[in-house]
Design a protein around this motif. Structure first.
Motif, PDB file in Angstrom:
ATOM      1  N   SER A  43      43.851  36.714 -22.539  1.00 25.66           N
ATOM      2  CA  SER A  43      44.433  38.051 -22.706  1.00 25.66           C
ATOM      3  C   SER A  43      43.419  39.167 -22.497  1.00 25.66           C
ATOM      4  O   SER A  43      43.752  40.238 -22.027  1.00 25.66           O
ATOM      5  N   ARG A  44      42.149  38.937 -22.825  1.00 19.87           N
ATOM      6  CA  ARG A  44      41.165  40.011 -22.747  1.00 19.87           C
ATOM      7  C   ARG A  44      40.730  40.372 -21.329  1.00 19.87           C
ATOM      8  O   ARG A  44      40.682  41.554 -20.999  1.00 19.87           O
ATOM      9  N   PRO A  45      40.372  39.392 -20.508  1.00 24.24           N
ATOM     10  CA  PRO A  45      39.877  39.777 -19.175  1.00 24.24           C
ATOM     11  C   PRO A  45      40.956  40.413 -18.309  1.00 24.24           C
ATOM     12  O   PRO A  45      42.142  40.242 -18.555  1.00 24.24           O
ATOM     13  N   ASP A  46      40.523  41.154 -17.280  1.00 21.86           N
ATOM     14  CA  ASP A  46      41.470  41.782 -16.363  1.00 21.86           C
ATOM     15  C   ASP A  46      42.141  40.741 -15.479  1.00 21.86           C
ATOM     16  O   ASP A  46      43.278  40.909 -15.071  1.00 21.86           O
ATOM     17  N   GLY A  47      41.413  39.709 -15.162  1.00 21.96           N
ATOM     18  CA  GLY A  47      42.006  38.616 -14.399  1.00 21.96           C
ATOM     19  C   GLY A  47      41.379  37.322 -14.841  1.00 21.96           C
ATOM     20  O   GLY A  47      40.197  37.270 -15.137  1.00 21.96           O
TER      21      GLY A  47
ATOM     22  N   ASP B   3      33.021  47.808 -24.751  1.00 23.74           N
ATOM     23  CA  ASP B   3      34.355  47.445 -25.203  1.00 23.74           C
ATOM     24  C   ASP B   3      35.225  48.704 -25.223  1.00 23.74           C
ATOM     25  O   ASP B   3      34.714  49.802 -25.403  1.00 23.74           O
ATOM     26  N   THR B   4      36.529  48.524 -25.027  1.00 28.55           N
ATOM     27  CA  THR B   4      37.411  49.685 -25.091  1.00 28.55           C
ATOM     28  C   THR B   4      37.490  50.166 -26.537  1.00 28.55           C
ATOM     29  O   THR B   4      37.759  49.374 -27.433  1.00 28.55           O
ATOM     30  N   PRO B   5      37.233  51.434 -26.779  1.00 28.92           N
ATOM     31  CA  PRO B   5      37.287  51.907 -28.168  1.00 28.92           C
ATOM     32  C   PRO B   5      38.731  52.000 -28.682  1.00 28.92           C
ATOM     33  O   PRO B   5      39.678  52.064 -27.898  1.00 28.92           O
ATOM     34  N   LEU B   6      38.846  51.996 -29.989  1.00 32.98           N
ATOM     35  CA  LEU B   6      40.163  52.094 -30.615  1.00 32.98           C
ATOM     36  C   LEU B   6      40.401  53.552 -30.972  1.00 32.98           C
ATOM     37  O   LEU B   6      39.583  54.164 -31.664  1.00 32.98           O
ATOM     38  N   SER B   7      41.501  54.088 -30.528  1.00 38.42           N
ATOM     39  CA  SER B   7      41.751  55.508 -30.773  1.00 38.42           C
ATOM     40  C   SER B   7      42.184  55.735 -32.222  1.00 38.42           C
ATOM     41  O   SER B   7      42.623  54.812 -32.908  1.00 38.42           O
ATOM     42  N   ASN B   8      42.043  56.962 -32.656  1.00 37.79           N
ATOM     43  CA  ASN B   8      42.433  57.305 -34.031  1.00 37.79           C
ATOM     44  C   ASN B   8      43.919  57.070 -34.262  1.00 37.79           C
ATOM     45  O   ASN B   8      44.337  56.652 -35.335  1.00 37.79           O
ATOM     46  N   CYS B   9      44.725  57.369 -33.229  1.00 39.76           N
ATOM     47  CA  CYS B   9      46.172  57.167 -33.354  1.00 39.76           C
ATOM     48  C   CYS B   9      46.478  55.709 -33.650  1.00 39.76           C
ATOM     49  O   CYS B   9      47.240  55.380 -34.559  1.00 39.76           O
ATOM     50  N   SER B  87      35.060  38.811 -24.383  1.00 36.63           N
ATOM     51  CA  SER B  87      35.257  40.237 -24.586  1.00 36.63           C
ATOM     52  C   SER B  87      34.200  40.975 -23.762  1.00 36.63           C
ATOM     53  O   SER B  87      33.058  40.528 -23.687  1.00 36.63           O
ATOM     54  N   PRO B  88      34.570  42.097 -23.148  1.00 37.55           N
ATOM     55  CA  PRO B  88      33.567  42.796 -22.330  1.00 37.55           C
ATOM     56  C   PRO B  88      32.390  43.310 -23.153  1.00 37.55           C
ATOM     57  O   PRO B  88      31.332  43.599 -22.616  1.00 37.55           O
ATOM     58  N   ARG B 212      42.756  43.658 -33.326  1.00 37.01           N
ATOM     59  CA  ARG B 212      43.040  45.045 -33.716  1.00 37.01           C
ATOM     60  C   ARG B 212      42.873  45.233 -35.215  1.00 37.01           C
ATOM     61  O   ARG B 212      42.318  46.224 -35.687  1.00 37.01           O
ATOM     62  N   GLU B 213      43.372  44.261 -35.957  1.00 39.00           N
ATOM     63  CA  GLU B 213      43.272  44.352 -37.418  1.00 39.00           C
ATOM     64  C   GLU B 213      41.820  44.270 -37.877  1.00 39.00           C
ATOM     65  O   GLU B 213      41.414  44.949 -38.821  1.00 39.00           O
TER      66      GLU B 213
END
Lengths: 233, 434
Positions: A43-47, B3-9, B87-88, B212-213
């Motif tokens: 689920s994490r990677p783009d591909g 990593d993509t940050p988690l927004s406040n919303c 995870s990136p 996410r949690e």
């Protein structure tokens, strides 16, 4: 005569790529073992894709195009990073050379200039015919490519017989070992990595065998993509 | 890569949902995600899917010398690899804080709980023991890596078989699996880690947090327990204060979860054992789902190979005729290589002449100095000069002086030494003139 070998347990134990085998002597019939793939399984990677050939399985994941480190930035194209992770232990020289081989193959087919100043990361887990898994992961990530590619390995044993897709034990016994990456557009050789000594004739024969085998793999790519977008089983 | 940050919303939404006793994936507070355990073709290879989190564990063994303070105990080695695939945010080859934390927790969970009989791994006391290495690779990070890693590691250890050994005097024989059946490790109990996340300073509790949690949680409590309800390790992180009742409640929940998971593991192991015994195909290839559109499998396909030889011949014929075959390397004198028979080495020609001149000069000079010179010495001189010539490829003066001449014991050292030095100097001067 096409022979089927069962990969020995010791191979499994010390994790070498354990593949069952198809073998060709001269102009006899050859079969490609059953192979399978699954795309978008992480689920994490783009591909992502897993490619399974016989008992061998490789998992590949792609991240990108994404932000690139300043030190790795190239102003007119995307930076491609390839990481290969062995099943046991830390990556060594062997993995580094495979990474390089794969990176060069991918760079030849990816249209990197469409994404300047960005980074692409390709990560592979569990080794062997990693070229195929890499290509499927790139396809899954939807990256623009000029052509697809696939990898075929040939070994020439002491008697001069050509074995395609050899096991680790056969690789050890073989006189020469060649890995080719073949493109889908014109079935030309994109990458060749060879080890050992062989004649010009043998090389050409191996290339011809690989080109024939590649057709089957490309057909498989086509089928899997068709299945995916047809939305029917 | 970041990593993509988690927004406040997103953060507010998640916390609001937790307050309303709702989870994003529709689970109840104490629910685990779906656990799937599959095995690879080789022994000791195990994949664990915990929802979307995916982890692979591979056990391997090696004969090593034991630790000095524990001469008759085998060695357990755990390595958690946070692959950038998961995870990136994870980087290759760098020990991040998270990886150290997970590694330590896994060690506490499996090594310090003494769940594996390390004494049975001893082959020769003080000399040879088995080192069991457990590599855990994270393939996809969707939260709760620790639980997935602990399940994968203990299942892989249960699944693993080490080769049989026999001791005959000093000789240790390791048998291949064909000769003797490999032996499973002796495992006393199976510790399994269960994670609890706390929100709003411990007001809300969730079992098996997803990614996410985990990002919005305040604290984490990890309890490793076996099915006999014995706590093997307990770790609280994130800096929240927990009440005694909360810990008690968590341990009760953990005991239920652990017994469920243990049952699942034994079932998976049993299934795999049956499949292997029956000679059925097992491994990752078999576990691939068939009913998805993203997956496709083909049967063995024959490849048309009839015209391969002809095609190869055709290509070779079309290609240019091969260059003349090159005979093996010739070595006319030590330090000089020549490729191709009958070819003159044009590199050295002029210098050879120069050399001879040199030698003549030298010889005449020396003859004036010392009339009584043996033929042998002359020979030596020539050889020396030739060796000097080989090294002369570089034209720096300094290197001339550094040339190491083999000292011949039958010569008067002083004379010979000075002669060669002079020679070197004269030669370099000549060269500069040219």
């Amino acid at each position: 005569m096409a022979k089927q070998y069962t990969s020995s347990f010791i191979d499994k134990l010390t994790y070498q790529s354990n593949r069952s085998v198809m073998e060709v002597c001269g102009s006899s019939n050859v079969t490609l073992r059953e192979f399978g793939c699954e795309q978008s399984l992480l689920s994490r990677p783009d591909g992502s894709a897993s490619f399974i050939q016989g008992d061998t399985s490789v998992l590949a994941a792609v991240y990108g195009p994404a932000e690139v480190k300043v030190s790795k930035e190239i102003y007119d194209r995307a930076t491609l990073e390839v990481l290969i992770q062995p099943k046991v232990g830390l990556p060594s020289v062997r993995e580094r050379s495979q990474e390089q081989c794969l990176r060069e193959s991918c760079e030849a087919s990816l249209l990197l200039s469409l994404h300047p100043r960005s980074s692409l990361t390709l990560i592979l887990q569990l080794l062997s015919s990693f070229l195929n898994a890499a290509c499927m992961a790139l396809m899954d990530a939807g990256l623009p490519m000029s052509c697809l590619f696939c990898g075929v390995t040939c070994a020439i044993d002491a008697d001069g017989c050509i074995i395609t897709d050899p096991t680790a034990a056969q690789e050890k016994k073989s006189r020469a070992l060649m890995t080719f990456a073949i493109d889908s557009a014109e079935h030309r050789v994109m990458t060749s990595s060879t080890k050992g000594s062989f004649s010009v004739h043998e090389l050409q024969q191996c290339i011809a065998v690989s080109q024939k085998a590649s057709e089957k793999i490309f057909q498989f790519y086509r089928d899997s993509v068709r299945r995916r977008y047809s939305k029917t089983l | 890569m970041k990593d993509t940050p988690l927004s406040n919303c997103e953060r507010d939404f998640l916390l609001k949902a937790i307050e309303d006793k709702k989870r994003l994936d529709g689970r109840q507070t104490y629910d685990y995600r779906r656990i799937k355990i599959t095995f690879g073709t080789d022994y000791g290879c195990c994949f664990v899917d915990l929802g979307k989190t995916r982890v692979m564990a591979q056990v391997s063994c090696e004969l090593v010398a034991p630790k000095e303070n524990r001469p008759n105990e085998g060695i357990m080695f755990f390595n958690i690899e946070l692959s950038p695939m998961a995870s990136p945010g994870f980087e290759q080859g760098r020990q991040s804080e998270l990886s150290v934390k997970l590694n330590r927790q896994l060690e506490r969970c499996l090594r310090n709980s003494k769940c594996i009989d390390t004494e049975s791994l001893c082959v020769v006391s003080g000399e040879k023991v088995w080192q069991i290495r457990v590599d855990v690779h994270m393939l996809n990070h969707d939260g709760n890596l620790m639980d997935a890693a602990s399940i994968a590691a203990i299942t892989a250890l249960c699944h693993f078989r080490r080769p049989d050994v026999s001791i005959n005097g000093d000789e240790v024989t390791v048998y291949s699996p064909e000769e003797r059946d490999p032996i499973p490790l002796s495992i006393y109990h199976m510790p399994i880690s269960v994670s609890f996340s706390f929100f709003q300073q411990g007001t809300y509790l969730l079992v098996d947090p997803c990614e996410r949690e985990e990002r919005v949680m305040d604290g984490l409590l990890m309890i490793a327990m076996n099915k006999h309800r014995e706590i093997c390790s307990i770790q609280s992180s994130g800096g929240i204060m927990l009440l005694k009742e909360q810990v008690m409640r968590c341990s009760k929940i953990a005991s239920v979860k652990v017994s469920e998971i243990t049952e699942l593991i034994s079932k998976a192991l049993e299934n795999d054992r049956k499949a292997r015994k029956a000679g059925e195909k097992c491994g990752f290839a078999e576990s691939m789902p068939q009913e998805r559109i993203t997956a496709l499998k083909t049967d063995e396909t024959p490849v048309e190979m009839t015209d391969v030889t002809e095609r190869a011949n055709e290509i070779i014929q079309k290609a240019e005729p091969p260059l003349q075959t090159i005979p093996s390397l010739l070595v006319p004198a030590p330090g000089v290589g020549q490729v191709g028979q009958g070819l003159q080495n044009t590199w050295g020609l002029e210098e050879e002449e120069e050399e001879e001149e040199d030698d003549e000069d030298e010889n005449s000079g020396e003859e004036q100095k010392e009339q009584t010179k043996m033929m042998e010495e002359e020979h030596d001189e020539k050889e020396e000069s030739r060796e000097g010539h080989v090294v002369q490829l570089s034209d720096s003066e300094e290197e001339e002086v550094v040339i190491l001449h083999p000292e011949t014991p039958n010569k008067t050292p002083k004379n010979a030494g000075s002669a060669t030095h002079q020679k070197g100097a004269t030669k370099s001067k000549r060269r500069q003139k040219k």
